[in-house]
Design a protein around this motif. Structure first.
Motif, PDB file in Angstrom:
ATOM      1  N   THR A  25       0.871  -1.203  -0.093  1.00 38.93           N
ATOM      2  CA  THR A  25      -0.030   0.053   0.000  1.00 38.93           C
ATOM      3  C   THR A  25       0.920   1.342   0.073  1.00 38.93           C
ATOM      4  OG1 THR A  25      -0.214   0.007   2.490  1.00 38.93           O
ATOM      5  CG2 THR A  25      -1.966  -1.179   1.333  1.00 38.93           C
ATOM      6  N   ILE A  26       2.128   1.325   0.223  1.00 40.27           N
ATOM      7  CA  ILE A  26       2.986   2.257   0.180  1.00 40.27           C
ATOM      8  C   ILE A  26       3.345   2.624  -1.307  1.00 40.27           C
ATOM      9  CG2 ILE A  26       4.905   3.391   1.322  1.00 40.27           C
ATOM     10  CD1 ILE A  26       4.589   1.504   3.553  1.00 40.27           C
ATOM     11  N   LEU A  27       3.031   3.782  -1.866  1.00 41.63           N
ATOM     12  CA  LEU A  27       3.562   4.150  -3.063  1.00 41.63           C
ATOM     13  C   LEU A  27       4.595   4.975  -3.237  1.00 41.63           C
ATOM     14  CD1 LEU A  27       0.072   4.438  -4.512  1.00 41.63           C
ATOM     15  CD2 LEU A  27       1.251   2.309  -4.554  1.00 41.63           C
ATOM     16  N   THR A  28       5.175   5.655  -2.082  1.00 41.26           N
ATOM     17  CA  THR A  28       6.159   6.525  -2.250  1.00 41.26           C
ATOM     18  C   THR A  28       7.001   5.996  -1.104  1.00 41.26           C
ATOM     19  OG1 THR A  28       5.106   8.185  -0.635  1.00 41.26           O
ATOM     20  CG2 THR A  28       4.960   8.511  -3.044  1.00 41.26           C
ATOM     21  N   GLY A  29       8.420   6.714  -1.285  1.00 45.06           N
ATOM     22  CA  GLY A  29       9.501   6.595  -0.060  1.00 45.06           C
ATOM     23  C   GLY A  29       9.195   7.302   0.928  1.00 45.06           C
ATOM     24  N   SER A  30      10.109   7.583   1.750  1.00 42.88           N
ATOM     25  CA  SER A  30      10.208   8.343   2.763  1.00 42.88           C
ATOM     26  C   SER A  30      10.183   9.910   2.629  1.00 42.88           C
ATOM     27  CB  SER A  30      11.357   7.871   3.845  1.00 42.88           C
ATOM     28  OG  SER A  30      12.502   8.335   3.318  1.00 42.88           O
ATOM     29  N   GLN A  31      10.701  10.130   1.399  1.00 39.76           N
ATOM     30  CA  GLN A  31      10.989  11.646   0.877  1.00 39.76           C
ATOM     31  C   GLN A  31       9.655  11.938   0.051  1.00 39.76           C
ATOM     32  OE1 GLN A  31      13.593  13.485   1.488  1.00 39.76           O
ATOM     33  NE2 GLN A  31      14.196  11.629   2.849  1.00 39.76           N
ATOM     34  N   GLY A  32       8.759  11.300  -0.077  1.00 41.67           N
ATOM     35  CA  GLY A  32       7.655  11.576  -0.720  1.00 41.67           C
ATOM     36  C   GLY A  32       8.013  11.531  -2.342  1.00 41.67           C
ATOM     37  N   THR A  33       7.177  12.075  -3.086  1.00 43.39           N
ATOM     38  CA  THR A  33       7.201  11.971  -4.729  1.00 43.39           C
ATOM     39  C   THR A  33       8.354  12.915  -5.068  1.00 43.39           C
ATOM     40  OG1 THR A  33       5.610  13.644  -5.196  1.00 43.39           O
ATOM     41  CG2 THR A  33       5.183  11.194  -5.101  1.00 43.39           C
ATOM     42  N   THR A  34       9.186  12.518  -6.114  1.00 47.87           N
ATOM     43  CA  THR A  34      10.329  13.487  -6.330  1.00 47.87           C
ATOM     44  C   THR A  34      10.139  14.161  -7.513  1.00 47.87           C
ATOM     45  OG1 THR A  34      11.558  11.766  -7.099  1.00 47.87           O
ATOM     46  CG2 THR A  34      12.109  12.258  -4.763  1.00 47.87           C
ATOM     47  N   GLY A  35       8.956  13.843  -8.312  1.00 45.57           N
ATOM     48  CA  GLY A  35       8.801  14.427  -9.723  1.00 45.57           C
ATOM     49  C   GLY A  35       8.171  15.705  -9.744  1.00 45.57           C
ATOM     50  N   ALA A  36       8.144  16.234 -10.708  1.00 48.21           N
ATOM     51  CA  ALA A  36       7.295  17.726 -10.923  1.00 48.21           C
ATOM     52  C   ALA A  36       5.820  17.673 -10.240  1.00 48.21           C
ATOM     53  CB  ALA A  36       7.538  18.446 -11.985  1.00 48.21           C
ATOM     54  N   ALA A  37       5.414  18.511  -9.654  1.00 43.84           N
ATOM     55  CA  ALA A  37       3.801  18.554  -9.412  1.00 43.84           C
ATOM     56  C   ALA A  37       3.164  18.931 -10.602  1.00 43.84           C
ATOM     57  CB  ALA A  37       3.554  19.385  -8.219  1.00 43.84           C
ATOM     58  N   SER A  38       1.815  18.358 -10.683  1.00 49.08           N
ATOM     59  CA  SER A  38       0.902  18.426 -11.797  1.00 49.08           C
ATOM     60  C   SER A  38       0.302  19.754 -11.440  1.00 49.08           C
ATOM     61  CB  SER A  38       0.075  17.533 -12.014  1.00 49.08           C
ATOM     62  OG  SER A  38      -1.008  17.812 -13.089  1.00 49.08           O
ATOM     63  N   THR A  39       0.348  21.087 -11.830  1.00 48.54           N
ATOM     64  CA  THR A  39      -0.122  22.230 -11.641  1.00 48.54           C
ATOM     65  C   THR A  39      -0.946  22.848 -12.869  1.00 48.54           C
ATOM     66  OG1 THR A  39       2.034  23.450 -12.720  1.00 48.54           O
ATOM     67  CG2 THR A  39       1.814  22.988 -10.200  1.00 48.54           C
ATOM     68  N   THR A  40      -1.513  21.892 -13.786  1.00 45.15           N
ATOM     69  CA  THR A  40      -2.409  22.275 -14.659  1.00 45.15           C
ATOM     70  C   THR A  40      -3.838  22.508 -14.192  1.00 45.15           C
ATOM     71  OG1 THR A  40      -2.919  20.065 -15.311  1.00 45.15           O
ATOM     72  CG2 THR A  40      -1.197  21.270 -16.473  1.00 45.15           C
ATOM     73  N   GLY A  41      -4.430  23.455 -14.802  1.00 40.00           N
ATOM     74  CA  GLY A  41      -5.866  23.993 -14.401  1.00 40.00           C
ATOM     75  C   GLY A  41      -6.760  22.697 -14.717  1.00 40.00           C
ATOM     76  N   LYS A  42      -7.883  22.690 -14.219  1.00 43.07           N
ATOM     77  CA  LYS A  42      -8.768  21.909 -14.458  1.00 43.07           C
ATOM     78  C   LYS A  42      -9.307  21.704 -15.908  1.00 43.07           C
ATOM     79  CE  LYS A  42     -11.276  21.694  -9.869  1.00 43.07           C
ATOM     80  NZ  LYS A  42     -12.490  21.738  -9.251  1.00 43.07           N
ATOM     81  N   SER A  43      -9.830  20.561 -16.329  1.00 41.40           N
ATOM     82  CA  SER A  43     -10.014  20.485 -18.053  1.00 41.40           C
ATOM     83  C   SER A  43     -11.546  19.888 -17.993  1.00 41.40           C
ATOM     84  CB  SER A  43      -9.044  19.834 -18.709  1.00 41.40           C
ATOM     85  OG  SER A  43      -8.989  18.383 -18.095  1.00 41.40           O
ATOM     86  N   LEU A  44     -12.148  20.406 -19.395  1.00 46.40           N
ATOM     87  CA  LEU A  44     -13.400  19.890 -19.271  1.00 46.40           C
ATOM     88  C   LEU A  44     -13.377  18.447 -19.696  1.00 46.40           C
ATOM     89  CD1 LEU A  44     -16.376  20.643 -19.388  1.00 46.40           C
ATOM     90  CD2 LEU A  44     -16.064  21.455 -21.767  1.00 46.40           C
ATOM     91  N   LEU A  45     -13.932  17.487 -19.017  1.00 47.60           N
ATOM     92  CA  LEU A  45     -14.034  16.034 -19.402  1.00 47.60           C
ATOM     93  C   LEU A  45     -13.068  15.632 -19.748  1.00 47.60           C
ATOM     94  CD1 LEU A  45     -17.476  16.251 -21.805  1.00 47.60           C
ATOM     95  CD2 LEU A  45     -17.203  15.485 -19.347  1.00 47.60           C
ATOM     96  N   GLY A  46     -11.752  15.753 -18.751  1.00 49.32           N
ATOM     97  CA  GLY A  46     -10.558  14.947 -19.146  1.00 49.32           C
ATOM     98  C   GLY A  46      -9.538  15.505 -20.500  1.00 49.32           C
ATOM     99  N   GLN A  47     -10.071  16.561 -20.951  1.00 48.85           N
ATOM    100  CA  GLN A  47      -9.426  16.957 -22.064  1.00 48.85           C
ATOM    101  C   GLN A  47      -7.958  17.772 -21.733  1.00 48.85           C
ATOM    102  OE1 GLN A  47     -11.921  18.679 -25.077  1.00 48.85           O
ATOM    103  NE2 GLN A  47     -12.769  16.609 -25.345  1.00 48.85           N
TER     104      GLN A  47
END
Length: 69
Positions: A47-69
């Motif tokens: 159940t643990i998906l990340t290590g002790s440092q958390g996620t090291t990749g860039a955060a997804s900062t895009t705005g909401k999109s209409l119907l997943g587009q």
């Protein structure tokens, strides 16, 4: 009022056979392997998906999109 007719007896059921006690080695090994796999999947690491440092990749900062587009 009750009208009783001739008493009819039900036929006796056949005797119950005992279940076989001997099992095939392949079946036993398969069952044990399946139990091991389920125990491993139910463990804490599954159940643990990340290590002790958390996620090291860039955060997804895009705005909401209409119907997943």
């Amino acid at each position: 009022m009750c009208i009783s007719g001739p008493k009819i007896e039900a036929p006796k059921p056949p005797p119950i056979q005992a279940a076989p006690q001997e099992q095939d080695a392949i079946v036993t090994n398969s069952r044990e392997e399946e139990l091991r796999r389920r125990r491993a999947a139910a463990g804490r690491k599954s159940t643990i998906l990340t290590g002790s440092q958390g996620t090291t990749g860039a955060a997804s900062t895009t705005g909401k999109s209409l119907l997943g587009q």
